[in-house]
Design a protein around this motif. Structure first.
Motif, PDB file in Angstrom:
ATOM      1  N   GLN A  31      70.313  21.182  13.631  1.00 10.49           N
ATOM      2  CA  GLN A  31      70.606  20.749  12.267  1.00 10.49           C
ATOM      3  C   GLN A  31      71.297  19.392  12.256  1.00 10.49           C
ATOM      4  OE1 GLN A  31      69.620  22.192   9.357  1.00 10.49           O
ATOM      5  NE2 GLN A  31      68.443  23.501  10.707  1.00 10.49           N
ATOM      6  N   PRO A  32      71.000  18.542  11.280  1.00 10.67           N
ATOM      7  CA  PRO A  32      70.250  18.824  10.062  1.00 10.67           C
ATOM      8  C   PRO A  32      68.731  18.732  10.238  1.00 10.67           C
ATOM      9  CG  PRO A  32      70.989  16.568   9.979  1.00 10.67           C
ATOM     10  CD  PRO A  32      71.534  17.166  11.260  1.00 10.67           C
ATOM     11  N   MET A  33      68.253  18.435  11.473  1.00  6.53           N
ATOM     12  CA  MET A  33      66.806  18.383  11.691  1.00  6.53           C
ATOM     13  C   MET A  33      66.215  19.784  11.601  1.00  6.53           C
ATOM     14  SD  MET A  33      66.203  15.589  14.701  1.00  6.53           S
ATOM     15  CE  MET A  33      67.246  16.427  15.872  1.00  6.53           C
ATOM     16  N   GLU A  34      65.065  19.865  10.974  1.00  4.91           N
ATOM     17  CA  GLU A  34      64.355  21.139  10.857  1.00  4.91           C
ATOM     18  C   GLU A  34      63.057  21.131  11.650  1.00  4.91           C
ATOM     19  OE1 GLU A  34      64.037  21.254   6.591  1.00  4.91           O
ATOM     20  OE2 GLU A  34      65.910  22.374   6.425  1.00  4.91           O
ATOM     21  N   GLU A  85      50.673   9.171  16.681  1.00  3.66           N
ATOM     22  CA  GLU A  85      50.274   8.017  17.491  1.00  3.66           C
ATOM     23  C   GLU A  85      49.140   7.268  16.818  1.00  3.66           C
ATOM     24  OE1 GLU A  85      47.658   5.935  20.213  1.00  3.66           O
ATOM     25  OE2 GLU A  85      47.159   7.921  19.466  1.00  3.66           O
ATOM     26  N   LEU A  86      49.198   5.946  16.918  1.00  2.27           N
ATOM     27  CA  LEU A  86      48.127   5.074  16.457  1.00  2.27           C
ATOM     28  C   LEU A  86      48.051   3.893  17.408  1.00  2.27           C
ATOM     29  CD1 LEU A  86      45.995   4.330  14.238  1.00  2.27           C
ATOM     30  CD2 LEU A  86      47.805   2.992  13.160  1.00  2.27           C
ATOM     31  N   GLY A  87      46.915   3.716  18.051  1.00  3.65           N
ATOM     32  CA  GLY A  87      46.712   2.556  18.925  1.00  3.65           C
ATOM     33  C   GLY A  87      47.722   2.439  20.041  1.00  3.65           C
ATOM     34  N   GLY A  88      48.212   3.563  20.552  1.00  7.87           N
ATOM     35  CA  GLY A  88      49.180   3.539  21.641  1.00  7.87           C
ATOM     36  C   GLY A  88      50.635   3.465  21.192  1.00  7.87           C
ATOM     37  N   THR A  89      50.878   3.389  19.903  1.00  9.72           N
ATOM     38  CA  THR A  89      52.243   3.341  19.379  1.00  9.72           C
ATOM     39  C   THR A  89      52.641   4.726  18.876  1.00  9.72           C
ATOM     40  OG1 THR A  89      52.009   1.038  18.706  1.00  9.72           O
ATOM     41  CG2 THR A  89      53.760   2.287  17.653  1.00  9.72           C
ATOM     42  N   LEU A  90      53.825   5.176  19.296  1.00 11.27           N
ATOM     43  CA  LEU A  90      54.335   6.485  18.888  1.00 11.27           C
ATOM     44  C   LEU A  90      55.414   6.341  17.823  1.00 11.27           C
ATOM     45  CD1 LEU A  90      54.860   8.364  22.277  1.00 11.27           C
ATOM     46  CD2 LEU A  90      53.227   8.951  20.481  1.00 11.27           C
ATOM     47  N   ILE A  91      55.358   7.241  16.855  1.00 12.95           N
ATOM     48  CA  ILE A  91      56.438   7.383  15.874  1.00 12.95           C
ATOM     49  C   ILE A  91      56.893   8.832  15.941  1.00 12.95           C
ATOM     50  CG2 ILE A  91      57.087   7.353  13.437  1.00 12.95           C
ATOM     51  CD1 ILE A  91      55.035   5.174  12.969  1.00 12.95           C
ATOM     52  N   GLU A  92      58.199   9.021  16.066  1.00 14.28           N
ATOM     53  CA  GLU A  92      58.777  10.358  16.012  1.00 14.28           C
ATOM     54  C   GLU A  92      59.184  10.614  14.564  1.00 14.28           C
ATOM     55  OE1 GLU A  92      62.164  13.125  18.173  1.00 14.28           O
ATOM     56  OE2 GLU A  92      62.319  10.950  18.338  1.00 14.28           O
ATOM     57  N   VAL A  93      58.577  11.595  13.946  1.00 13.61           N
ATOM     58  CA  VAL A  93      58.875  11.928  12.553  1.00 13.61           C
ATOM     59  C   VAL A  93      59.843  13.103  12.557  1.00 13.61           C
ATOM     60  CG1 VAL A  93      57.922  12.541  10.307  1.00 13.61           C
ATOM     61  CG2 VAL A  93      56.546  11.184  11.907  1.00 13.61           C
ATOM     62  N   LEU A  94      60.968  12.920  11.874  1.00 11.27           N
ATOM     63  CA  LEU A  94      62.010  13.935  11.821  1.00 11.27           C
ATOM     64  C   LEU A  94      62.082  14.537  10.436  1.00 11.27           C
ATOM     65  CD1 LEU A  94      64.767  11.866  13.667  1.00 11.27           C
ATOM     66  CD2 LEU A  94      63.203  13.544  14.671  1.00 11.27           C
ATOM     67  N   GLY A  95      61.836  15.827  10.348  1.00 10.32           N
ATOM     68  CA  GLY A  95      62.030  16.540   9.098  1.00 10.32           C
ATOM     69  C   GLY A  95      63.488  16.954   9.023  1.00 10.32           C
ATOM     70  N   VAL A  96      64.193  16.422   8.039  1.00 10.83           N
ATOM     71  CA  VAL A  96      65.637  16.603   7.948  1.00 10.83           C
ATOM     72  C   VAL A  96      65.987  17.296   6.632  1.00 10.83           C
ATOM     73  CG1 VAL A  96      67.848  15.374   7.874  1.00 10.83           C
ATOM     74  CG2 VAL A  96      66.027  14.559   9.362  1.00 10.83           C
ATOM     75  N   ASN A  97      66.941  18.197   6.690  1.00 11.53           N
ATOM     76  CA  ASN A  97      67.430  18.883   5.505  1.00 11.53           C
ATOM     77  C   ASN A  97      68.252  17.906   4.659  1.00 11.53           C
ATOM     78  OD1 ASN A  97      68.236  20.818   3.657  1.00 11.53           O
ATOM     79  ND2 ASN A  97      69.823  21.637   4.969  1.00 11.53           N
ATOM     80  N   ALA A  98      67.820  17.664   3.432  1.00 13.46           N
ATOM     81  CA  ALA A  98      68.523  16.820   2.455  1.00 13.46           C
ATOM     82  C   ALA A  98      68.851  15.423   2.980  1.00 13.46           C
ATOM     83  CB  ALA A  98      69.791  17.516   1.968  1.00 13.46           C
ATOM     84  N   PRO A  99      67.823  14.633   3.377  1.00 15.00           N
ATOM     85  CA  PRO A  99      68.107  13.272   3.848  1.00 15.00           C
ATOM     86  C   PRO A  99      68.557  12.366   2.707  1.00 15.00           C
ATOM     87  CG  PRO A  99      65.759  13.570   3.593  1.00 15.00           C
ATOM     88  CD  PRO A  99      66.391  14.917   3.340  1.00 15.00           C
TER      89      PRO A  99
END
Length: 127
Positions: free
Chosen positions: A39-42, A48-62
């Motif tokens: 917490q607060p991550m859920e 990934e797109l073209g070798g680039t990574l994005i970490e997406v964080l689902g967060v409670n009440a951002p």
């Protein structure tokens, strides 16, 4: 010593909506997705797109995205497109509004859209 950017993080107010936008509209692929009890991550996902990574964080009440364009910190990401006119026409068909009309410079054409949380994404076509 330093090899490159491994990934960047993006906080989402709604994981399903965010992942749908990035995968179905922008063409990212989901590499990994799981729930977490840190917490607060859920939930965490890597896209990934073209070798680039994005970490997406689902967060409670951002906290909401700042409306201040010139605040400290990362301002936006930029996604390279092959043809700006075709990219904008495609996005319009998908209901994505352009928040900054194309600007032509000596080396590129740039435009901007926003994701489902209002986070700026620059579109860039290099000459």
């Amino acid at each position: 010593m330093f090899k490159g950017i491994e990934h960047v993080e993006l906080v989402s107010s709604n994981m399903d909506r965010t992942l749908k936008f990035y995968t179905e509209i922008l063409g990212f692929t989901i590499q990994f997705r799981r729930k977490t009890d840190r917490q607060p991550m859920e939930e965490i996902a890597f896209i990934e797109l073209g070798g680039t990574l994005i970490e997406v964080l689902g967060v409670n009440a951002p906290a909401p995205v700042s409306t201040q364009q010139w605040q400290n910190g990362w301002r936006r990401i930029a996604i390279e497109v092959e043809d700006m006119d075709k990219a904008i026409a495609y996005l319009n068909e998908k209901g994505v509004k352009v928040s900054q009309e194309p600007v032509v410079t000596e080396t590129s054409v740039m435009s901007e859209i926003k994701d489902t949380d209002g986070i700026a994404i620059q579109l860039i076509q290099r000459k």
